[in-house]
Scaffold this motif. Structure first.
Motif, PDB file in Angstrom:
ATOM      1  N   LEU A   9       5.577 -11.404  -8.812  1.00  0.00           N
ATOM      2  CA  LEU A   9       4.659 -10.189  -8.626  1.00  0.00           C
ATOM      3  C   LEU A   9       6.408  -9.356  -7.422  1.00  0.00           C
ATOM      4  O   LEU A   9       7.588 -10.065  -7.786  1.00  0.00           O
ATOM      5  CB  LEU A   9       3.684 -10.369  -6.722  1.00  0.00           C
ATOM      6  CG  LEU A   9       4.560 -10.678  -4.865  1.00  0.00           C
ATOM      7  CD1 LEU A   9       3.424 -10.356  -3.838  1.00  0.00           C
ATOM      8  CD2 LEU A   9       5.432 -11.998  -5.342  1.00  0.00           C
ATOM      9  N   HIS A 148      -3.599 -10.516  -1.296  1.00  0.00           N
ATOM     10  CA  HIS A 148      -3.146  -9.738  -0.392  1.00  0.00           C
ATOM     11  C   HIS A 148      -1.967  -8.570  -1.057  1.00  0.00           C
ATOM     12  O   HIS A 148      -1.034  -8.346  -1.184  1.00  0.00           O
ATOM     13  CB  HIS A 148      -2.385  -9.593   0.903  1.00  0.00           C
ATOM     14  CG  HIS A 148      -2.919  -9.754   1.936  1.00  0.00           C
ATOM     15  ND1 HIS A 148      -3.649 -11.266   1.670  1.00  0.00           N
ATOM     16  CD2 HIS A 148      -4.038  -9.649   3.074  1.00  0.00           C
ATOM     17  CE1 HIS A 148      -4.526 -11.878   2.716  1.00  0.00           C
ATOM     18  NE2 HIS A 148      -4.204 -11.042   4.053  1.00  0.00           N
ATOM     19  N   ARG A 149      -2.353  -8.138  -2.317  1.00  0.00           N
ATOM     20  CA  ARG A 149      -1.430  -8.375  -3.208  1.00  0.00           C
ATOM     21  C   ARG A 149      -0.595  -7.362  -3.574  1.00  0.00           C
ATOM     22  O   ARG A 149       0.080  -6.125  -3.664  1.00  0.00           O
ATOM     23  CB  ARG A 149      -1.778  -8.361  -5.137  1.00  0.00           C
ATOM     24  CG  ARG A 149      -0.448  -8.050  -6.068  1.00  0.00           C
ATOM     25  CD  ARG A 149      -1.315  -8.678  -7.338  1.00  0.00           C
ATOM     26  NE  ARG A 149      -1.247 -10.105  -7.632  1.00  0.00           N
ATOM     27  CZ  ARG A 149      -0.528 -11.459  -8.119  1.00  0.00           C
ATOM     28  NH1 ARG A 149       0.733 -11.113  -8.071  1.00  0.00           N
ATOM     29  NH2 ARG A 149      -1.132 -12.316  -8.125  1.00  0.00           N
ATOM     30  N   ASP A 150      -2.051  -5.798  -3.004  1.00  0.00           N
ATOM     31  CA  ASP A 150      -1.890  -4.635  -2.852  1.00  0.00           C
ATOM     32  C   ASP A 150      -1.109  -4.061  -1.698  1.00  0.00           C
ATOM     33  O   ASP A 150      -0.399  -3.518  -2.659  1.00  0.00           O
ATOM     34  CB  ASP A 150      -3.093  -3.781  -2.837  1.00  0.00           C
ATOM     35  CG  ASP A 150      -4.343  -3.832  -4.027  1.00  0.00           C
ATOM     36  OD1 ASP A 150      -3.151  -3.792  -5.389  1.00  0.00           O
ATOM     37  OD2 ASP A 150      -5.287  -3.586  -3.886  1.00  0.00           O
ATOM     38  N   GLU A 151      -1.355  -4.534  -0.550  1.00  0.00           N
ATOM     39  CA  GLU A 151      -0.539  -4.629   0.699  1.00  0.00           C
ATOM     40  C   GLU A 151       1.270  -4.964   0.143  1.00  0.00           C
ATOM     41  O   GLU A 151       1.865  -4.647   0.430  1.00  0.00           O
ATOM     42  CB  GLU A 151      -0.597  -5.258   1.820  1.00  0.00           C
ATOM     43  CG  GLU A 151      -2.389  -5.355   2.035  1.00  0.00           C
ATOM     44  CD  GLU A 151      -3.224  -5.869   1.182  1.00  0.00           C
ATOM     45  OE1 GLU A 151      -3.932  -6.310   2.169  1.00  0.00           O
ATOM     46  OE2 GLU A 151      -3.339  -6.083   0.122  1.00  0.00           O
ATOM     47  N   ASN A 153       2.790  -4.526  -2.540  1.00  0.00           N
ATOM     48  CA  ASN A 153       3.862  -3.763  -3.703  1.00  0.00           C
ATOM     49  C   ASN A 153       3.185  -2.701  -2.600  1.00  0.00           C
ATOM     50  O   ASN A 153       3.953  -1.537  -3.641  1.00  0.00           O
ATOM     51  CB  ASN A 153       2.710  -4.205  -4.716  1.00  0.00           C
ATOM     52  CG  ASN A 153       3.325  -5.091  -5.589  1.00  0.00           C
ATOM     53  OD1 ASN A 153       4.488  -5.790  -5.638  1.00  0.00           O
ATOM     54  ND2 ASN A 153       2.368  -6.751  -5.368  1.00  0.00           N
ATOM     55  N   GLY A 154       2.154  -2.033  -1.536  1.00  0.00           N
ATOM     56  CA  GLY A 154       1.885  -1.291  -1.364  1.00  0.00           C
ATOM     57  C   GLY A 154       3.612  -0.357  -0.773  1.00  0.00           C
ATOM     58  O   GLY A 154       5.086  -1.013  -0.247  1.00  0.00           O
ATOM     59  N   THR A 155       3.372   0.540   0.790  1.00  0.00           N
ATOM     60  CA  THR A 155       4.577   1.508   0.912  1.00  0.00           C
ATOM     61  C   THR A 155       4.628   0.472   2.394  1.00  0.00           C
ATOM     62  O   THR A 155       5.566   0.264   2.817  1.00  0.00           O
ATOM     63  CB  THR A 155       3.926   2.709   2.001  1.00  0.00           C
ATOM     64  OG1 THR A 155       2.399   2.278   2.203  1.00  0.00           O
ATOM     65  CG2 THR A 155       3.613   3.171   0.237  1.00  0.00           C
ATOM     66  N   LYS A 157       4.685  -2.598   2.283  1.00  0.00           N
ATOM     67  CA  LYS A 157       5.028  -4.568   2.200  1.00  0.00           C
ATOM     68  C   LYS A 157       5.635  -5.030   2.936  1.00  0.00           C
ATOM     69  O   LYS A 157       5.827  -6.185   2.975  1.00  0.00           O
ATOM     70  CB  LYS A 157       5.953  -4.657   0.671  1.00  0.00           C
ATOM     71  CG  LYS A 157       7.566  -3.499   0.496  1.00  0.00           C
ATOM     72  CD  LYS A 157       7.835  -3.509  -0.974  1.00  0.00           C
ATOM     73  CE  LYS A 157       8.906  -3.010  -0.799  1.00  0.00           C
ATOM     74  NZ  LYS A 157       9.366  -2.925  -2.462  1.00  0.00           N
TER      75      LYS A 157
END
Length: 242
Positions: A9, A148-151, A153-155, A157
């Protein structure tokens, strides 16, 4: 032996840049016995090659291990080798031991950045403890990534990565070594630390072309298939006799 998997990831920048920049060379504080023989195991230095070395820089035998925190064979070798290597060879100055990252995945990168928060002379014991509990925290980390993949890779992170290290027990492992939550956050976004890890990873896989981790060098010569203390000690003794 474990081969690299470099796309779990995107926790941070690419693990190996096309031309990884060199880390700023600096010397970590050293601690030596003031009376009697020097105990070289307390001399810990960040090397120009991007690794962390314990021991006499002028040792006759210089052992370098390209290692990965998510490599089970590296964990086994750490459990077998750390104590006898330190007690029999490093303390007296005959052998130096340097760890260099050969990152395999983004969890590996994250734990490596966290471990670099530990100040000498506790870095190597901290690594040993992380490796000793690898079978406990690594599956938890993989589950956390899936959930929690979205978190990650999000702002936000950095906060998500910190939360992962808390949930899998790495933060608790490092806290007794003086790593505060604020220090951990700083380490996770440290450009010099990431550059050093990328440099050694690029060197391991793309320049020296190790065939897996752990990758062992003795006096800058790659020694394939050393994955036990018995084999490593044999190579060390050969170097001391040479």
């Amino acid at each position: 032996m474990i081969r690299p998997v470099l796309a779990l990831l995107a926790l941070a920048a690419p693990l190996v840049a096309p031309a990884a920049s060199a880390a700023t060379t600096r010397h970590l504080p050293t601690h030596r016995v003031q009376h009697g023989p020097v105990d070289w195991s307390h001399t810990v230095t960040l090397t120009p090659d991007g690794g962390i070395r314990m021991g006499n820089p002028a040792a006759k035998v210089k052992v370098v291990e390209f290692s990965s925190f998510t490599c089970p064979h590296c964990a086994v070798l750490a459990g077998e080798a750390f104590t006898p290597l330190t007690d029999k060879y490093v303390r007296g100055g005959q052998v130096s031991f340097e760890l260099r990252a050969a990152l395999r995945d983004a969890i590996d990168l994250t734990v490596a950045l966290a471990a670099r928060c530990v100040a000498p002379p506790r870095y190597f014991p901290a690594v040993e403890q992380i490796m000793a509990t690898q079978q406990e925290w690594f599956p938890k980390a993989a589950d956390y990534v899936d959930a929690h993949r979205d978190e990650l890779n999000g702002t936000g992170k950095t906060q998500a990565i910190h939360a992962m290290l808390t949930s899998i027990g790495i933060e608790a492992t490092l806290a007794p070594q003086g790593v505060t939550p604020a220090a951990l956050d700083a380490c996770l976004i440290s450009k010099p630390a990431e550059d050093a890890l990328q440099k050694t990873t690029n060197d391991a896989w793309n320049v020296r072309k190790i065939n897996g981790t752990p990758g062992i060098m003795i006096n800058d010569v790659l020694k394939p298939d050393i994955h036990s203390w018995a084999l490593l000690e044999t190579a060390i003794q050969a170097g001391l006799k040479g």
